[in-house]
Design an enzyme around this catalytic site. Structure first.
Site, PDB file in Angstrom:
ATOM      1  N   ASP A  13       0.805  -1.225   0.000  1.00 13.50           N
ATOM      2  CA  ASP A  13       0.000   0.000   0.000  1.00 13.50           C
ATOM      3  C   ASP A  13       0.838   1.274   0.000  1.00 13.50           C
ATOM      4  O   ASP A  13       0.439   2.305   0.537  1.00 13.50           O
ATOM      5  CB  ASP A  13      -0.984   0.002   1.190  1.00 13.50           C
ATOM      6  CG  ASP A  13      -1.775  -1.290   1.234  1.00 13.50           C
ATOM      7  OD1 ASP A  13      -2.257  -1.698   0.166  1.00 13.50           O
ATOM      8  OD2 ASP A  13      -1.893  -1.893   2.312  1.00 13.50           O
ATOM      9  N   HIS A  43      -4.482  -2.624  -5.776  1.00 15.40           N
ATOM     10  CA  HIS A  43      -3.888  -1.367  -6.231  1.00 15.40           C
ATOM     11  C   HIS A  43      -5.009  -0.422  -6.634  1.00 15.40           C
ATOM     12  O   HIS A  43      -5.942  -0.824  -7.324  1.00 15.40           O
ATOM     13  CB  HIS A  43      -2.966  -1.608  -7.421  1.00 15.40           C
ATOM     14  CG  HIS A  43      -1.721  -2.358  -7.078  1.00 15.40           C
ATOM     15  ND1 HIS A  43      -0.943  -2.979  -8.010  1.00 15.40           N
ATOM     16  CD2 HIS A  43      -1.122  -2.575  -5.891  1.00 15.40           C
ATOM     17  CE1 HIS A  43       0.089  -3.545  -7.412  1.00 15.40           C
ATOM     18  NE2 HIS A  43       0.002  -3.319  -6.113  1.00 15.40           N
TER      19      HIS A  43
HETATM   20  P1  IMP Z   1      -2.167 -12.804   3.096  1.00 11.89           P
HETATM   21  O1  IMP Z   1      -1.107 -12.475   2.089  1.00 11.89           O
HETATM   22  O2  IMP Z   1      -3.551 -12.564   2.576  1.00 11.89           O
HETATM   23  O3  IMP Z   1      -1.993 -14.168   3.686  1.00 11.89           O
HETATM   24  O4  IMP Z   1      -1.987 -11.802   4.328  1.00 11.89           O
HETATM   25  C1  IMP Z   1      -0.828 -11.828   5.155  1.00 11.89           C
HETATM   26  C2  IMP Z   1      -0.498 -10.426   5.666  1.00 11.89           C
HETATM   27  O5  IMP Z   1      -0.065  -9.616   4.590  1.00 11.89           O
HETATM   28  C3  IMP Z   1      -1.696  -9.701   6.294  1.00 11.89           C
HETATM   29  O6  IMP Z   1      -1.224  -8.861   7.336  1.00 11.89           O
HETATM   30  C4  IMP Z   1      -2.221  -8.855   5.136  1.00 11.89           C
HETATM   31  O7  IMP Z   1      -2.930  -7.722   5.580  1.00 11.89           O
HETATM   32  C5  IMP Z   1      -0.921  -8.471   4.453  1.00 11.89           C
HETATM   33  N1  IMP Z   1      -1.069  -8.206   3.006  1.00 11.89           N
HETATM   34  C6  IMP Z   1      -1.189  -9.121   2.022  1.00 11.89           C
HETATM   35  N2  IMP Z   1      -1.267  -8.519   0.828  1.00 11.89           N
HETATM   36  C7  IMP Z   1      -1.195  -7.206   1.058  1.00 11.89           C
HETATM   37  C8  IMP Z   1      -1.192  -6.051   0.202  1.00 11.89           C
HETATM   38  O8  IMP Z   1      -1.264  -6.114  -1.031  1.00 11.89           O
HETATM   39  N3  IMP Z   1      -1.097  -4.835   0.834  1.00 11.89           N
HETATM   40  C9  IMP Z   1      -0.991  -4.741   2.181  1.00 11.89           C
HETATM   41  N4  IMP Z   1      -0.980  -5.769   3.013  1.00 11.89           N
HETATM   42  C10 IMP Z   1      -1.077  -6.995   2.452  1.00 11.89           C
HETATM   43 MG    MG Z   2      -2.773  -2.263  -1.693  1.00 13.29          MG
END
Ligand code: IMP
Ligand code: MG
Length: 333
Positions: A13, A43
């Protein structure tokens, strides 16, 4: 002509979508290719009055002359992929590799409850469980799914032959350095390495064929989900500074902290950054909103940028000054 890799320097982000969509239009790459985890990414791209929220396709889809591709390392939700092709008018120019992994209902189910959801705060997109199945060699791949057959191309081949022909190639990372499974705040991380090397491996680009690595930092740090965040602000202070944000995929409030030089230095090292992009300068310095020329920035904003360059020893070449793709200062060349 250049191959450029764009990755996040903090916890995702950082505003990569906006930077990538600007570069996709400005540099006119023939190929925009996405690595990274999967549809856990979100995004946000603002083009005129239109706001796009992208999870699967590369953020570079605004350039209608570019092929938009997803590398074999990424796991796909076919429903999200097909819907975005329609919604974003990318038919005929969106492709994925036959080795992209496939998220199934069972992965979504596993991701929406238990440890992953409660402890790690996963996005619930099925990305982590699908990558676990891939490690177990049980995951289906794109070549096994009929509805995807007309979108399949040999992504590493297309990327490498574009580079051989001296065309511009834009490589898009997802998440951020400290969500990397190897280099992040384990276990509060995503299910893959998301540093520049990992993103290149996802698309089949070898280390000698990378020209530029742009690490994107937001002017402050945010983190969605659980896991450590140094000097985290309370929600009243976050709101007062105007740093309160909500997740693109999950809608959850993002936690916030000051720009973190220690993390930033490590991100520069881990990604071998050649350039830095700073986003949301206008959120810190409201007088800078919409500026497109460095000389027009206030002296406070200039010293903020100068301090980053002095401490990190890498030039800040792109500066975001608003949500629209052209709200940007481009100091390259
Ligand atoms: P997962 O990738 O869905 O298993 O999430 C694991 C961790 O990564 C969590 O804390 C999510 O909030 C964070 N996370 C996963 N993808 C993103 C992203 O694109 N932006 C921000 N945080 C992410
Ligand atoms: Mg994002």
């Amino acid at each position: 002509m250049t191959s450029t890799v764009v990755v996040g320097g903090f916890f995702g982000d950082e505003g990569k979508g906006k930077i990538i969509s600007y570069l996709a239009v400005k540099d006119n790459p023939t190929v925009v290719v996405r690595g990274g985890a999967g549809p856990n990414a979100g995004h946000t791209i603002k083009d005129g009055d239109k706001v796009y929220k992208v999870r699967m396709l590369p953020s570079g889809f605004l350039n209608k002359n570019a092929k938009v591709m997803i590398g074999p390392g990424v796991v796909i939700n076919p429903d999200v992929f097909l819907k975005e092709i329609t919604d974003f008018d990318a038919s005929g120019r969106a492709f994925l590799d036959k080795h992209c992994g496939i998220i199934e209902q069972s992965h979504l189910n596993q991701d929406s409850k238990g440890e992953l959801k409660e402890k790690i705060g996963s996005t619930g997109s099925g990305t982590g469980p699908a990558n676990a199945s891939r490690a177990m060699r049980t995951l289906k791949l794109a070549k096994d799914i009929d509805s995807l057959s007309s979108y399949i191309d040999d992504v590493p081949q297309v990327v490498n032959s574009a580079i051989e022909k001296n065309e511009n190639v834009l490589v898009e990372g997802t998440q951020g350095t400290f969500l990397s499974l190897w280099h992040g705040t384990y276990p509060f991380v995503t299910s893959k390495d998301v540093t520049a090397s990992g993103i290149c491996a996802d698309i089949g680009l070898g280390p000698k064929n990378v020209d530029e690595v742009i690490v994107v930092f937001k002017s402050y740090v945010t983190r969605v989900g659980t896991g450590p965040l140094s000097n985290e602000l309370n929600s009243a202070d976050t709101t007062e500074k105007g740093w309160a944000e909500f997740g693109t995929v999950t809608g959850r409030p993002r936690r916030a902290a000051e720009f973190d030089f220690e993390l930033a230095k490590r991100a520069i090292m881990l990604n071998s950054a050649t350039q830095i992009a700073i986003t949301k300068l206008d959120v810190r310095f409201t007088e800078c909103a919409g500026k497109t020329n460095y000389d027009e920035l206030s002296s406070e904003a200039k010293s903020f940028i100068k301090n980053i360059e002095d401490k990190l020893k890498v030039p800040v070449t792109l500066i975001g000054t608003g949500p629209a793709i052209n709200d940007i200062i481009d100091r390259r060349k």
